[in-house]
Design an enzyme around this catalytic site. Structure first.
Site, PDB file in Angstrom:
ATOM      1  N   THR A  18       5.745   9.852   1.529  1.00 26.45           N
ATOM      2  CA  THR A  18       6.907  10.492   1.936  1.00 26.45           C
ATOM      3  C   THR A  18       7.711   9.837   3.024  1.00 26.45           C
ATOM      4  O   THR A  18       8.376  10.316   3.716  1.00 26.45           O
ATOM      5  CB  THR A  18       6.256  11.859   2.615  1.00 26.45           C
TER       6      THR A  18
ATOM      7  N   PRO B 232       0.658  -1.176   0.028  1.00 21.22           N
ATOM      8  CA  PRO B 232       0.154  -0.019   0.042  1.00 21.22           C
ATOM      9  C   PRO B 232       0.892   1.052  -0.002  1.00 21.22           C
ATOM     10  O   PRO B 232       2.013   1.332   0.655  1.00 21.22           O
ATOM     11  CB  PRO B 232      -0.876  -0.104   1.156  1.00 21.22           C
TER      12      PRO B 232
ATOM     13  N   GLY C 292       0.575   5.566   0.402  1.00 26.73           N
ATOM     14  CA  GLY C 292      -0.526   6.939   0.746  1.00 26.73           C
ATOM     15  C   GLY C 292       0.180   7.992   0.051  1.00 26.73           C
ATOM     16  O   GLY C 292       0.117   8.191  -0.880  1.00 26.73           O
TER      17      GLY C 292
ATOM     18  N   SER D 101       5.406  16.777   6.998  1.00 28.98           N
ATOM     19  CA  SER D 101       5.096  16.174   5.760  1.00 28.98           C
ATOM     20  C   SER D 101       3.572  16.583   5.328  1.00 28.98           C
ATOM     21  O   SER D 101       3.285  16.019   4.431  1.00 28.98           O
ATOM     22  CB  SER D 101       5.271  14.997   5.603  1.00 28.98           C
TER      23      SER D 101
ATOM     24  N   TYR E  74      15.470  15.715  16.877  1.00 27.52           N
ATOM     25  CA  TYR E  74      15.727  15.672  15.402  1.00 27.52           C
ATOM     26  C   TYR E  74      16.814  15.857  14.858  1.00 27.52           C
ATOM     27  O   TYR E  74      17.349  16.940  15.454  1.00 27.52           O
ATOM     28  CB  TYR E  74      14.534  16.596  14.688  1.00 27.52           C
TER      29      TYR E  74
END
Lengths: 671, 629
Positions: free
Chosen positions: B203, B198, B200, B268, B542
């Site tokens: 990203t 699958p 979507g 995103s 991050y």
């Protein structure tokens, strides 16, 4: 093997002083000590007061103060006050101006008493670069007070930030010396602090604060104290763990350990050590003592060699073997090491000792001492002829080079030997050095009182212990080969696996005398075997070891045999005493007494130098490791720890040892 | 990006229209590998004109018309008209690139042209294709469709597109238009031995979309793009039900139009989908106010090989054994397809304000964050950028700001550096988004700024806050600019307990720099981090990392070595395998350490139960014991 000191790798530091135009000029040069800029571009190098404040305000200390106040049922202020006092006593107060003043005086004296200090300065310059990116920990070998003084002088010379030195509290007995050292960056820790949680926390935080903040390098001695015996001491683990913890818990990216091997032709504390080893209470390190020491500053102490070894990145060393991810399930405040991790850290301690040994410079003097011991001790001769000494040392020199062990020979073997005999002639009855040959007779050293032990033996033993300490300086190079040789010369069965099992047994038994790396038994055996076969002393035929050079085998075995013989006296003393509980002091005295008696009877292979307490204590603690001596409470009367003796196990060791000490069999029977 | 500005500044990606006719014939966009050209008959049916194929770049991030380029003055300029900064020059950015990554405008490493890009011919499972046809399900095996769905956005993906080829493509793309079609596809796949992946928004940065090379079966990519409708909005319970294929900004825009927001705002959001959020356990910028995806999901439908999984009721919480929704959240397409989701929604807050704070150094900033978490006074979003990113953020300023703004910026700079004694190479910034009523926001600001003062924080104004968040959407575009000049860059994240935040940040940054140097990187290395989320027990960190690969002949290997070492270091410092990017294939090697052997076995058992034939064969999360395949 054996560190060879040659130009241009090594240069004489005295040249730097002379080039500067004397100690004072050298010391006032402007300095450029780099800071660690890997994390911050302009890091703050904290002064002594700031470090103390940071330590006191750290969560670890704040928590322990509250905890202690609760446990003691007193106010927080009281514990707070105590913490401050402990820290005052502990902390250094590094001050560059003071360093310059003290440095000038020390440099001047050293320039006078030594013939040269040879240092591999390029490596030190590399370490200066490392200081810009990493927390550096110097771990020098420790044979003299001079060790940390020299190291600081070398750092000063090369613009390496002067280390914060973990020194024993006993250095502070002299107020003046203590404060002087403090200003040079030394901090003082108690030799033992048992379960004093507050002290432990303060000390840990203080040390780690230096490493985490990377203010300056830290220096400590993995052997814990000065080795009085010329060879490495069994490493101490506590401080090692404290040093490594910041890396393991991620508070620093890396810690870089720099082992430093420092070798002296003649140790300043030479005679003093000998007395100490006999068990005389150690004279306090007082200022007046120092001035007394100043008198001997008219003497010469030969050359000194300082080797900065290859830096060890702890991150690289542990790599995945000590996975830090194992620690992260605990909060930082609950950090504990598992046994596996402790073992890995301990092993590193042993590896550093090995690094010291690998980088040790070996002159002809230890071989001369081995020879003198053999004739003056084992064979109880009164004196020995220099010409014969020269012949014997030459023979050993040839054997060593066959075995791939390089000796440091500056001019020629004979000239070097004469140089060392002259350097050490205070041990002997007057010698006329101009003569081709001369008799060498050890002098007696005065003993004030000797208790139960024969005073005369004691007086004779002082000089012999000095010799035996120097003789030890070459042992690390041959210990494993000597063990194999001893097994081959005493056991009938020469099958490789039999020899290996005996080797492991002996290596472990003497592990405190000759420090080896735990877990590397087979590696060390293979290396020694390679050394022996390559030098055509042995050959391997099918699964059997065959002796090709019996004389060499006997010589090598003979090097290590005295250690077993000394150990054996401890064993027999324990067997004879028959008590259920013993104390260390008791066994030391009984062993000395027994050794003195046997020596007076001129029993072959029994040495007066066996009176040295160091091997006795090593044997005692090895037996504790073996669980033959088991700590059982306190002897109230003697104010010492009681040890229970497990006799069945003891008998096994006695039996095992007997095989190697058979020749001459008479010894064993009379014991 | 603010919710309000979304509609104004961006084109919303909806399906542009559907082409109902059956198409056959070659395409001119991508080249098929020559020797099989004659066999490569294109099979297409009802192919929709989706945004993915019409307005997105084929070899980079985002919209085709939006990218950073060097203009004739030698300044970096952002093209297009979709964003606030579109059409503006960023005069400080080129010097920043030169200084911090050593780029040289004369040394370019441009991408191969689209026409030269080679696509392997598909492995057609004709029975499956025929089944789709019979059941009126759209499909295509055309190379241009397969390329767009063969990758995510890792460095590897971009390098493959720009300079090489993708190791394996899906063989077929299918476009279900509703849940029942998804059920049919899954059923048929089980029947006809077809593997499914699958997709979507596409990203992914964890190689989750990559087709496994060892997979012998034909692989079909289930593109959820047609399932992009909001089914209902329930203003009583404040929930909304939507199909899983809906793109974040579409969902948000439609909710906004009705006066609601879903509050989930991952970086995103312009391109990622609702189903993707669920299957990767996504996290949004404003989770402090709205929660992460697992807090927002009330109900969902999940199509598996064994049938549909769904709860019988739409309730705020229930106690009925282990929560099976949590098996689905984060399953990364290995167990089935998310088809519909009920999410919480919220009335749009009347006030949204940016804010910023400046701290003398990173340690002070982290200490402040820890305290904020303790007092639970975090605004909707709160981020702390380190000095490197602070400087990078400054370099993103546009030139055509009025004189007054420029003056104010330099005046405040004077204030913090001269008056407060902050050092330019040490100071860091926190950026925040406040949401709520006017009083609420004012109160939040007051409280936060008062606490910041205790940590020597200085209020830096709203404009700086806005700049901070601008970097968020620009960074992926910036990477494409970097790649034009031989720079490889990536971002990755972790979560970590408070007591280990500083150690982790310092050590990982150190490691990146040292590893890069050791691997022979000759130019300055970018290693930067920010604390992007605060939790009661820790934070999300991050990292940005980039290096100039000029002069290296094994740049991807160097990149891999550094990235792997960095994750090892993160874990050694007490960080996690992932905070919200997920595992994919990229981080599988750390799963065992993370969940343990028993945990892996349990995951494998779930997989085996729900998907015994391994139809969902994207090989994410865990390696299946081959015996069970």
């Amino acid at each position: 093997m054996g560190r060879k000191v040659r130009e241009p790798e090594y240069t004489n530091w005295f040249e730097h002083i002379d080039q500067a135009g004397g100690a004072v000029r050298w010391v006032i040069k402007s300095k450029d000590f780099p800071a660690n800029t890997s994390v911050q571009s302009r890091p703050k190098v904290r002064n002594g007061a700031e470090i103390k404040l940071d330590v006191l305000n750290s969560p670890r200390i704040q928590e322990i103060i509250i905890e202690q106040a609760k446990a003691r049922g007193c106010g927080k202020e009281l514990v707070d006050h105590e913490a401050k006092e402990i820290l005052e006593t502990m902390a250094h107060d590094y001050n560059l101006k003071a360093v310059r003043v003290i440095g000038a005086a020390v440099a001047k004296v050293i320039r006078q008493i030594l013939d040269g200090i040879y240092v591999n300065f390029d490596q030190l310059r590399r370490i200066r670069e490392l200081c810009k990116t990493d927390s550096v920990v110097f771990m020098p070998s420790h044979k003299s007070y001079l060790d940390f003084i020299l190291l600081s002088l070398m750092c000063f010379d090369q613009n390496v930030p002067l280390p914060a030195i973990a020194a024993g509290m006993d250095f502070m007995n002299s107020k003046f010396m203590g404060e002087a050292l403090r200003k040079c960056g030394a901090f003082f820790i108690r030799r033992s602090f048992g379960t004093d949680k507050l002290y432990w926390a303060l000390f840990t935080e203080y040390v780690q604060s230096h490493i985490v903040n990377s203010d300056r390098p830290v220096e400590f001695f993995v052997e814990g104290t000065r080795s009085r015996v010329g060879k490495s001491l069994f490493p101490k683990y506590g401080l090692m763990q404290v040093m490594l913890e910041p890396y393991l818990r991620g508070s620093v990216y890396d810690v870089v350990i720099v082992p430093v091997a420092i070798n002296y032709d003649k140790i300043l504390e030479e005679i003093l050590y000998s007395y100490e080893l006999l068990g005389f209470p150690k004279p306090k390190e007082s200022t007046s003592g120092l001035f007394k020491a100043m008198n001997i500053l008219n003497e010469r102490f030969g050359k000194c060699y300082v080797t900065f070894c290859e830096p060890i990145s702890v991150r690289k060393h542990f790599g995945l073997s000590l996975h830090r991810a194992a620690f992260v399930c605990q909060p930082d405040s609950q950090f504990v090491l598992s046994d596996r991790e402790k073992r890995a850290i301990r092993k590193l301690g042993h590896l550093i000792v090995r690094e010291h040994n690998k980088n040790s410079v070996i002159s002809v003097w230890p071989f001369a001492c081995q020879t003198l011991l053999k004739y003056l001790e084992d064979e109880h001769l009164e004196e020995f002829d220099f010409a014969q000494l020269l012949t014997e040392v030459k023979k050993q020199g040839i054997l060593m080079s066959k075995m791939g062990i390089e000796l440091q020979i500056d001019k020629s073997l004979e000239e070097d030997l004469r140089y060392y005999v002259a350097l050490h002639d205070d041990l002997f009855a007057p010698i006329d050095h101009t003569k081709e040959t001369f008799a060498m007779k050890l002098l007696d050293h005065p003993i004030e009182k000797s208790g139960a032990i024969d005073k005369q033996v004691m007086e004779k033993s002082v000089g012999r212990i000095v010799l035996s300490n120097y003789a030890n300086k070459m042992m690390h190079e041959v210990a494993d080969s000597a063990l194999i040789s001893l097994v081959l010369s005493t056991i009938q069965d020469h099958k490789q696996n039999v020899v290996y099992s005996k080797f492991i047994y002996l290596q472990a038994a003497l592990a405190r005398d000759f420090v080896c790396v735990p877990g590397e038994e087979f590696l060390s055996f293979s290396a020694a075997l390679k050394q022996l076969t390559q030098s055509k002393i042995l050959e391997v035929f099918e699964d059997e070891l065959r002796i090709l050079d019996l004389e060499a085998v006997n010589y090598l075995g003979g090097l290590i045999k005295p250690s077993l013989a000394a150990f054996n006296i401890v064993l027999s003393v324990l067997q004879e005493c028959g008590d259920r509980y013993v104390t260390l002091a008791q066994i030391v005295t009984l062993t000395q007494l027994k050794a003195a008696t046997l020596w007076s009877k001129r029993i072959p292979s029994i040495r007066a130098s066996f009176l040295s307490t160091d091997p006795i204590k090593n044997a005692f603690f090895t037996l504790e490791d073996y669980k033959i001596l088991i700590k059982k409470g306190l002897n109230v009367k003697l104010q010492a720890k009681n040890y229970e003796v497990i006799y069945q196990e003891l008998d096994k060791v006695v039996h095992e040892f007997a095989a190697y000490l058979k020749t001459p069999s008479a010894t064993r029977n009379r014991l | 990006m603010s919710g309000k500005s979304l509609g104004q500044t961006m084109l919303v990606g909806r399906i542009m229209g559907e082409c109902r006719s059956e198409q056959k014939g070659p395409t001119d966009l991508f080249t098929s590998t020559p020797q099989v050209k004659k066999m490569a008959e294109i099979q297409q049916f009802n192919v929709p004109q989706s945004y993915r194929d019409t307005i997105l770049k084929w070899n980079g991030w985002g919209y085709r018309d939006s990218f950073f380029a060097i203009n004739k003055n030698g300044d970096v300029e952002f093209t297009g008209s979709r964003y606030e900064m579109s059409g503006q020059a960023l005069p400080l950015l080129r010097p920043w690139f030169e200084q911090n990554l050593g780029i040289d405008l004369d040394y370019k490493t441009p991408s191969q042209p689209q026409q030269q890009f080679k696509v392997d011919p598909p492995n057609n499972n004709q029975v499956f294709i025929d089944f789709l046809r019979v059941h009126d399900i759209a499909y295509s095996n055309a190379p241009q469709h397969r390329v767009m769905r063969a990758h995510g956005h890792t460095v590897h993906d971009m390098m493959h597109l720009r300079y090489g080829k993708i190791p394996r493509y899906p063989d077929l793309i299918v476009w279900p238009k509703d849940e029942s079609q998804v059920e049919k596809i899954v059923e048929a796949a089980n029947r006809f031995n077809q593997a499914l992946i699958p997709i979507g928004g596409g990203t992914s940065v964890s190689n989750a979309l990559d087709c496994p090379l060892p997979e012998p079966r034909s692989i079909a990519s289930i593109d959820m793009a047609l399932m992009d409708h909001i089914l209902w909005i329930d203003s009583q319970n404040l929930t909304c039900r939507a199909e899983a294929g809906i793109i974040g900004q579409t969902l948000e825009k439609e909710l906004n139009a009705k006066g609601y927001t879903c509050g989930h705002e991952p970086d995103s959001i312009e391109f990622s989908s609702l189903g993707g959020w669920v299957s990767t356990r996504a996290s949004g910028m404003k989770k402090n106010r709205y929660g992460n995806i697992e807090d927002l999901v009330v109900h969902l439908n999940f199509v598996t090989s064994k049938g549909l999984i769904q709860r019988q009721c739409q309730v705020p919480r229930l106690s009925s054994g282990p929560d099976l929704q949590h098996v689905i959240l984060g399953s990364e397409g290995t167990l089935g397809v998310v088809t519909q989701v009920t999410l919480k929604i919220f009335p749009i807050p009347p006030v949204k304000r940016f804010g910023s704070l400046v701290f003398p150094n990173f340690n002070a900033g982290v200490a402040f964050f820890r305290e904020v978490a303790k007092h639970r006074c975090q605004p909707a979003s709160l981020r702390l950028v380190d000095n490197e990113q602070f400087i990078m953020g400054q370099a993103m300023k546009t030139e055509n700001k009025g004189l007054w703004t420029g003056l104010k910026a330099s005046a405040s700079k004077m204030y913090v550096t001269w008056w407060k004694g902050f050092k330019v190479d040490e100071m860091v910034a926190a950026t925040c988004v406040f949401e709520g009523s006017e009083e609420e926001v004012e109160q939040q600001e007051r409280r936060l700024y008062a606490l910041a003062e205790q940590f020597k924080g200085v209020v830096g104004g709203e404009e700086n806050g806005r700049y901070g968040y601008r970097l968020t959407f620009a960074i992926a575009y910036l990477r494409d600019l970097g790649m034009e000049y031989s720079v490889l860059g990536e971002s990755f994240e972790t979560s970590v307990p408070w007591d280990k935040v500083l150690n982790l940040c310092r050590n990982v940054k150190q490691l990146i720099k040292r590893e890069a140097k050791a691997a022979g990187v000759k130019y300055p290395v970018l290693a930067s981090c920010r604390v992007t989320q605060v939790y009661d027990a820790g934070a999300c960190v991050y990292f940005y990392f980039g290096f100039n690969s000029r002069g290296l002949d094994n740049s991807l290997e160097v990149y891999d070595r550094i990235e792997t070492a960095a994750r090892d270091e993160i874990i050694a410092c007490g960080g996690s395998i992932s905070h919200h990017h997920g595992i994919g294939k990229l981080r599988k090697q750390w799963m065992k350490g993370t969940v343990g052997t028993v945990g892996l076995d349990l995951l494998a058992a779930i997989k085996h139960e729900l998907d015994p034939k391994n139809v969902f064969a994207n090989a994410n999360l865990i390696d299946l014991p081959s015996a069970k395949l």
